[in-house]
Design a protein around this motif. Structure first.
Motif, PDB file in Angstrom:
ATOM      1  N   PHE A  88       0.772  -1.031  -0.133  1.00 47.01           N
ATOM      2  CA  PHE A  88      -0.007  -0.103   0.071  1.00 47.01           C
ATOM      3  C   PHE A  88       0.893   1.146  -0.099  1.00 47.01           C
ATOM      4  O   PHE A  88       1.685   1.435   0.868  1.00 47.01           O
ATOM      5  N   GLU A  89       0.769   2.070  -0.992  1.00 47.21           N
ATOM      6  CA  GLU A  89       1.598   3.158  -1.244  1.00 47.21           C
ATOM      7  C   GLU A  89       0.503   4.465  -1.649  1.00 47.21           C
ATOM      8  O   GLU A  89      -0.569   4.198  -2.107  1.00 47.21           O
ATOM      9  N   ILE A  90       1.037   5.479  -1.129  1.00 45.92           N
ATOM     10  CA  ILE A  90       0.257   6.843  -1.698  1.00 45.92           C
ATOM     11  C   ILE A  90       1.186   7.944  -2.229  1.00 45.92           C
ATOM     12  O   ILE A  90       2.330   7.994  -1.912  1.00 45.92           O
ATOM     13  N   ASP A  91       0.492   8.825  -3.140  1.00 50.18           N
ATOM     14  CA  ASP A  91       0.955   9.675  -3.754  1.00 50.18           C
ATOM     15  C   ASP A  91       0.134  10.732  -3.873  1.00 50.18           C
ATOM     16  O   ASP A  91      -0.784  10.586  -4.786  1.00 50.18           O
ATOM     17  N   VAL A  92       0.213  11.733  -3.139  1.00 44.29           N
ATOM     18  CA  VAL A  92      -0.899  12.708  -2.939  1.00 44.29           C
ATOM     19  C   VAL A  92      -0.227  14.076  -3.118  1.00 44.29           C
ATOM     20  O   VAL A  92       0.590  14.481  -2.513  1.00 44.29           O
ATOM     21  N   GLU A  93      -1.014  15.122  -4.068  1.00 43.21           N
ATOM     22  CA  GLU A  93      -0.421  16.324  -4.262  1.00 43.21           C
ATOM     23  C   GLU A  93      -1.652  17.487  -4.007  1.00 43.21           C
ATOM     24  O   GLU A  93      -2.760  17.138  -4.399  1.00 43.21           O
ATOM     25  N   ILE A  94      -1.244  18.628  -3.479  1.00 50.58           N
ATOM     26  CA  ILE A  94      -2.296  19.528  -3.378  1.00 50.58           C
ATOM     27  C   ILE A  94      -1.650  20.815  -4.047  1.00 50.58           C
ATOM     28  O   ILE A  94      -0.551  20.786  -3.819  1.00 50.58           O
ATOM     29  N   ASP A  95      -2.516  21.872  -4.256  1.00 50.84           N
ATOM     30  CA  ASP A  95      -1.912  23.166  -4.785  1.00 50.84           C
ATOM     31  C   ASP A  95      -3.191  24.149  -4.139  1.00 50.84           C
ATOM     32  O   ASP A  95      -4.327  24.184  -4.684  1.00 50.84           O
ATOM     33  N   PHE A  96      -2.704  25.117  -3.034  1.00 49.03           N
ATOM     34  CA  PHE A  96      -3.767  26.101  -2.769  1.00 49.03           C
ATOM     35  C   PHE A  96      -3.116  27.503  -3.047  1.00 49.03           C
ATOM     36  O   PHE A  96      -1.752  27.650  -3.128  1.00 49.03           O
ATOM     37  N   PRO A  97      -3.663  28.551  -3.673  1.00 42.52           N
ATOM     38  CA  PRO A  97      -3.280  29.842  -3.715  1.00 42.52           C
ATOM     39  C   PRO A  97      -2.553  30.365  -2.471  1.00 42.52           C
ATOM     40  O   PRO A  97      -1.791  31.365  -2.654  1.00 42.52           O
ATOM     41  N   SER A  98      -2.987  30.109  -1.224  1.00 42.63           N
ATOM     42  CA  SER A  98      -1.995  30.572  -0.081  1.00 42.63           C
ATOM     43  C   SER A  98      -0.746  30.315  -0.123  1.00 42.63           C
ATOM     44  O   SER A  98      -0.523  28.891  -0.123  1.00 42.63           O
ATOM     45  N   ALA A  99       0.048  31.360   0.371  1.00 38.14           N
ATOM     46  CA  ALA A  99       1.259  31.350   0.541  1.00 38.14           C
ATOM     47  C   ALA A  99       1.846  30.233   1.572  1.00 38.14           C
ATOM     48  O   ALA A  99       2.901  29.556   1.514  1.00 38.14           O
ATOM     49  N   ALA A 100       0.851  30.169   2.670  1.00 42.57           N
ATOM     50  CA  ALA A 100       1.038  29.088   3.761  1.00 42.57           C
ATOM     51  C   ALA A 100       1.132  27.779   3.363  1.00 42.57           C
ATOM     52  O   ALA A 100       1.568  26.927   4.048  1.00 42.57           O
ATOM     53  N   ILE A 101       0.399  27.431   1.958  1.00 40.98           N
ATOM     54  CA  ILE A 101       0.374  25.932   1.606  1.00 40.98           C
ATOM     55  C   ILE A 101       1.116  26.050   0.568  1.00 40.98           C
ATOM     56  O   ILE A 101       2.031  25.162   0.225  1.00 40.98           O
ATOM     57  N   GLY A 102       0.519  26.748  -0.729  1.00 38.46           N
ATOM     58  CA  GLY A 102       1.225  26.400  -2.209  1.00 38.46           C
ATOM     59  C   GLY A 102       0.945  24.911  -2.799  1.00 38.46           C
ATOM     60  O   GLY A 102       0.147  24.253  -2.396  1.00 38.46           O
ATOM     61  N   ARG A 103       1.654  24.449  -3.337  1.00 39.34           N
ATOM     62  CA  ARG A 103       1.881  23.192  -3.812  1.00 39.34           C
ATOM     63  C   ARG A 103       2.781  22.157  -2.670  1.00 39.34           C
ATOM     64  O   ARG A 103       3.835  22.584  -2.690  1.00 39.34           O
ATOM     65  N   GLN A 104       2.196  21.272  -2.542  1.00 41.28           N
ATOM     66  CA  GLN A 104       2.774  20.091  -1.561  1.00 41.28           C
ATOM     67  C   GLN A 104       2.683  18.756  -2.087  1.00 41.28           C
ATOM     68  O   GLN A 104       1.385  18.321  -2.582  1.00 41.28           O
ATOM     69  N   ARG A 105       3.646  17.924  -1.896  1.00 43.91           N
ATOM     70  CA  ARG A 105       3.356  16.556  -2.172  1.00 43.91           C
ATOM     71  C   ARG A 105       3.890  15.493  -1.208  1.00 43.91           C
ATOM     72  O   ARG A 105       4.984  15.915  -0.668  1.00 43.91           O
ATOM     73  N   VAL A 106       3.270  14.599  -0.907  1.00 44.38           N
ATOM     74  CA  VAL A 106       3.826  13.511  -0.315  1.00 44.38           C
ATOM     75  C   VAL A 106       3.747  11.890  -1.005  1.00 44.38           C
ATOM     76  O   VAL A 106       2.712  11.693  -1.406  1.00 44.38           O
ATOM     77  N   ILE A 107       4.723  11.187  -0.982  1.00 49.02           N
ATOM     78  CA  ILE A 107       5.011   9.866  -1.361  1.00 49.02           C
ATOM     79  C   ILE A 107       5.426   9.183  -0.628  1.00 49.02           C
ATOM     80  O   ILE A 107       6.592   9.446  -0.101  1.00 49.02           O
ATOM     81  N   MET A 108       4.858   8.032  -0.229  1.00 56.31           N
ATOM     82  CA  MET A 108       5.256   6.985   0.867  1.00 56.31           C
ATOM     83  C   MET A 108       4.573   5.751   0.845  1.00 56.31           C
ATOM     84  O   MET A 108       3.379   5.714   0.447  1.00 56.31           O
ATOM     85  N   PRO A 109       5.153   4.606   1.395  1.00 54.84           N
ATOM     86  CA  PRO A 109       4.436   3.477   1.658  1.00 54.84           C
ATOM     87  C   PRO A 109       3.810   3.626   2.990  1.00 54.84           C
ATOM     88  O   PRO A 109       4.287   4.296   3.975  1.00 54.84           O
ATOM     89  N   VAL A 110       2.556   3.125   2.938  1.00 61.52           N
ATOM     90  CA  VAL A 110       1.709   3.127   4.312  1.00 61.52           C
ATOM     91  C   VAL A 110       1.945   1.943   5.234  1.00 61.52           C
ATOM     92  O   VAL A 110       1.350   0.938   4.655  1.00 61.52           O
ATOM     93  N   THR A 111       2.472   2.000   6.123  1.00 60.31           N
ATOM     94  CA  THR A 111       2.652   1.002   7.162  1.00 60.31           C
ATOM     95  C   THR A 111       2.339   1.488   8.452  1.00 60.31           C
ATOM     96  O   THR A 111       2.010   2.626   8.884  1.00 60.31           O
ATOM     97  N   GLU A 112       2.129   0.891   9.473  1.00 65.43           N
ATOM     98  CA  GLU A 112       1.519   1.197  10.992  1.00 65.43           C
ATOM     99  C   GLU A 112       2.702   2.277  11.228  1.00 65.43           C
ATOM    100  O   GLU A 112       2.426   3.357  11.706  1.00 65.43           O
TER     101      GLU A 112
END
Length: 298
Positions: free
Chosen positions: A158-182
């Motif tokens: 189980f792996e995830i690759d999630v990306e978001i993009d918000f106009p707020s400078a506090a958020i902007g474009r962020q991405r996380v890629i990782m295997p999901v384990t406990e």
């Protein structure tokens, strides 16, 4: 392969908490109780006794997805904001549980899954004498809504690759890629809090949402500024919370996944659109036990 759980699990004892619903603003008591093997996750509206008050989690049990995941049964009994608890349950390999809530919404606690992880840790986990089943993704299933995109791809974990993009400078474009384990969930996702913009609060409250929201249970932004005095728990807390939400939303499939989840600018609505499309594509997945997967790998 050594991360597979061969057998199902439930809680060793009950886990109880209370808190306010982030959208309803109503206080509720929640009790998570052990359940027999093969029961799955079942929510019970314990404050309602004149109708069928049990809601078994499944792809078609999701009724609404506006800023949370709300489930309902055929009698119209509903429960909101299940996603953070669902993420904690799947991260800790809890297959079977009865969740009793005496209100319309699961308590938001601090806006993350960490309080639920701590609650489940105190209750303990019990191994059950029944084989665990995983949903193995065989073919890619994808959905789109304009520029928003989500997909499940084949993978041996189980792996995830999630990306978001918000106009707020506090958020902007962020991405996380990782295997999901406990371990990765505990260390990298569990404490990530939900978030919202103060400019939207009035409109949301008129729509019956965010009535219990505060800086005690969410990251609150005013344009480019983060209003919480303590700041962020991690620099990319926003995308990590979106990943946490997605893990909870995917667990409504009823079993842990062997697959790679990919999301671009999505949320609860797109996650559930993917879940429903995937469930209907019977050629795209199969149920497998770890023993079967390991035997085929030899």
């Amino acid at each position: 392969m050594n991360e597979f759980q061969l057998l199902q699990h439930t809680l060793a004892g009950p886990a109880v908490c209370a808190g306010v619903g982030v959208h309803s603003g109503k206080r509720a008591r929640m009790a998570i109780r052990p359940a027999a093997a093969n029961v799955g996750v079942v929510f019970v509206r314990s404050d309602l006794t004149e109708a069928d008050n049990r809601i078994r989690v499944g792809p078609k049990s999701v009724a609404r997805t506006q800023l949370n995941t709300e489930i309902a049964n055929a009698s119209g009994v509903s429960l909101s904001t299940i996603e953070h608890l669902m993420a904690a349950l799947t991260a800790l390999d809890i297959d079977n549980a009865i969740v009793e809530v005496d209100g319309p919404e699961v308590p938001i606690m601090d806006g993350s899954a960490l309080p639920f992880i701590q609650l489940l840790d105190r209750a303990g986990r019990k191994t059950q004498e029944a084989p665990r089943a995983y949903i193995e993704v065989l073919e890619t299933v994808e959905v789109q809504d304009g520029v928003k995109y989500a997909a499940l791809h084949p993978s041996d974990r189980f792996e995830i690759d999630v990306e978001i993009d918000f106009p707020s400078a506090a958020i902007g474009r962020q991405r996380v890629i990782m295997p999901v384990t406990e371990r990765s969930f505990r260390d990298e996702l569990a404490s990530a809090r939900t978030f919202g913009f103060i400019q939207e609060v009035e409109a949301l409250r008129r729509a019956g949402l965010a009535r219990g929201g505060s800086m005690d249970n969410a990251i609150v932004l005013d344009g480019d500024a983060i209003l919480n005095p303590e700041g962020l728990r991690m620099k990319d807390e926003f995308v990590r919370h979106k990943a946490l939400d997605a893990i909870g939303d995917l667990y409504v499939l009823g079993a842990p996944l062997l697959g790679r989840f990919e999301s671009r600018y999505g949320g609860h609505a797109l996650n559930n659109k993917l879940v429903r499309a995937f469930a209907e594509r019977r050629d795209a997945w199969r149920m497998r036990t770890p023993t079967q997967v390991l035997a085929e790998a030899v």
